[in-house]
Write a protein that holds these residues in place. Sequence first.
Motif, short mmCIF file in Angstrom:
data_model
loop_
_atom_site.label_atom_id
_atom_site.label_comp_id
_atom_site.label_asym_id
_atom_site.label_seq_id
_atom_site.Cartn_x
_atom_site.Cartn_y
_atom_site.Cartn_z
N MET A 171 0.81 -1.18 0.00
CA MET A 171 0.00 0.00 0.00
C MET A 171 0.86 1.25 0.00
SD MET A 171 -3.27 -0.93 2.40
CE MET A 171 -3.81 0.75 2.39
N CYS A 172 1.98 1.20 0.73
CA CYS A 172 2.86 2.37 0.76
C CYS A 172 3.43 2.65 -0.62
CB CYS A 172 4.00 2.14 1.75
SG CYS A 172 3.47 2.18 3.46
N TYR A 173 3.87 1.60 -1.30
CA TYR A 173 4.42 1.79 -2.64
C TYR A 173 3.38 2.37 -3.57
CZ TYR A 173 6.48 0.80 -7.17
OH TYR A 173 6.97 0.93 -8.43
N SER A 174 2.16 1.86 -3.50
CA SER A 174 1.10 2.37 -4.36
C SER A 174 0.79 3.83 -4.05
CB SER A 174 -0.17 1.53 -4.18
OG SER A 174 0.05 0.21 -4.59
N ALA A 175 0.76 4.18 -2.77
CA ALA A 175 0.48 5.56 -2.39
C ALA A 175 1.58 6.49 -2.86
CB ALA A 175 0.31 5.66 -0.88
N LEU A 176 2.83 6.06 -2.72
CA LEU A 176 3.95 6.90 -3.16
C LEU A 176 3.97 7.03 -4.68
CD1 LEU A 176 6.74 5.74 -0.71
CD2 LEU A 176 5.53 7.92 -0.73
N THR A 177 3.69 5.95 -5.38
CA THR A 177 3.65 6.02 -6.83
C THR A 177 2.54 6.95 -7.30
OG1 THR A 177 4.49 3.77 -6.96
CG2 THR A 177 3.45 4.64 -8.93
N PHE A 178 1.38 6.86 -6.64
CA PHE A 178 0.28 7.75 -6.99
C PHE A 178 0.66 9.21 -6.73
CE2 PHE A 178 -3.56 10.08 -5.71
CZ PHE A 178 -4.26 10.01 -6.92
N ALA A 179 1.32 9.47 -5.59
CA ALA A 179 1.74 10.84 -5.27
C ALA A 179 2.73 11.36 -6.31
CB ALA A 179 2.35 10.88 -3.87
N MET A 180 3.65 10.50 -6.76
CA MET A 180 4.60 10.92 -7.79
C MET A 180 3.88 11.24 -9.09
SD MET A 180 7.86 8.41 -6.97
CE MET A 180 8.14 8.18 -8.67
N LYS A 181 2.88 10.45 -9.45
CA LYS A 181 2.14 10.70 -10.68
C LYS A 181 1.34 11.99 -10.58
CE LYS A 181 1.93 5.96 -12.25
NZ LYS A 181 1.13 4.87 -12.75
N VAL A 182 0.77 12.25 -9.43
CA VAL A 182 0.03 13.50 -9.24
C VAL A 182 0.98 14.69 -9.32
CG1 VAL A 182 -1.29 14.85 -7.54
CG2 VAL A 182 -1.86 12.47 -7.95
N ALA A 183 2.15 14.57 -8.70
CA ALA A 183 3.14 15.65 -8.75
C ALA A 183 3.61 15.90 -10.18
CB ALA A 183 4.32 15.32 -7.84
N THR A 184 3.82 14.82 -10.93
CA THR A 184 4.23 14.96 -12.33
C THR A 184 3.13 15.64 -13.15
OG1 THR A 184 5.60 12.99 -12.16
CG2 THR A 184 5.01 13.70 -14.37
N ALA A 185 1.89 15.28 -12.87
CA ALA A 185 0.76 15.90 -13.59
C ALA A 185 0.69 17.39 -13.29
CB ALA A 185 -0.54 15.21 -13.21
N PHE A 186 0.85 17.77 -12.02
CA PHE A 186 0.81 19.19 -11.68
C PHE A 186 1.99 19.95 -12.28
CE2 PHE A 186 -2.21 18.12 -8.20
CZ PHE A 186 -3.20 19.03 -8.55
N ALA A 187 3.16 19.33 -12.31
CA ALA A 187 4.32 19.98 -12.92
C ALA A 187 4.09 20.19 -14.41
CB ALA A 187 5.58 19.15 -12.68
N SER A 188 3.53 19.19 -15.07
CA SER A 188 3.25 19.33 -16.51
C SER A 188 2.18 20.39 -16.74
CB SER A 188 2.78 17.99 -17.08
OG SER A 188 3.80 17.04 -16.96
#
Length: 88
Positions: free
Chosen positions: A1-18
Amino acid sequence: MCYSALTFAMKVATAFASMGLGVILDAYGFEAGNVTATAISGIRLWYGILPIALGAVALIAASFFNVDRSMLDRVHKELAVRHGEAGN
């Protein structure tokens, strides 16, 4: 669950940066066929000045943390105590 949460957070951060890049380029009038001087200023802002400013903020925030050898030793001792209690 931690890995999934961190991966999701990274994807959200990448989306906001883009999205931020798109907003900045749109604000500076970027067009693919006609790159103007103001568009180049926007690109320089996003890839140059903004990271430097955020890096400076991070350095200032990090300067408030007083980490020395004695603090590191206390943390190691506390972790050893916690690890020992978890093993019982």
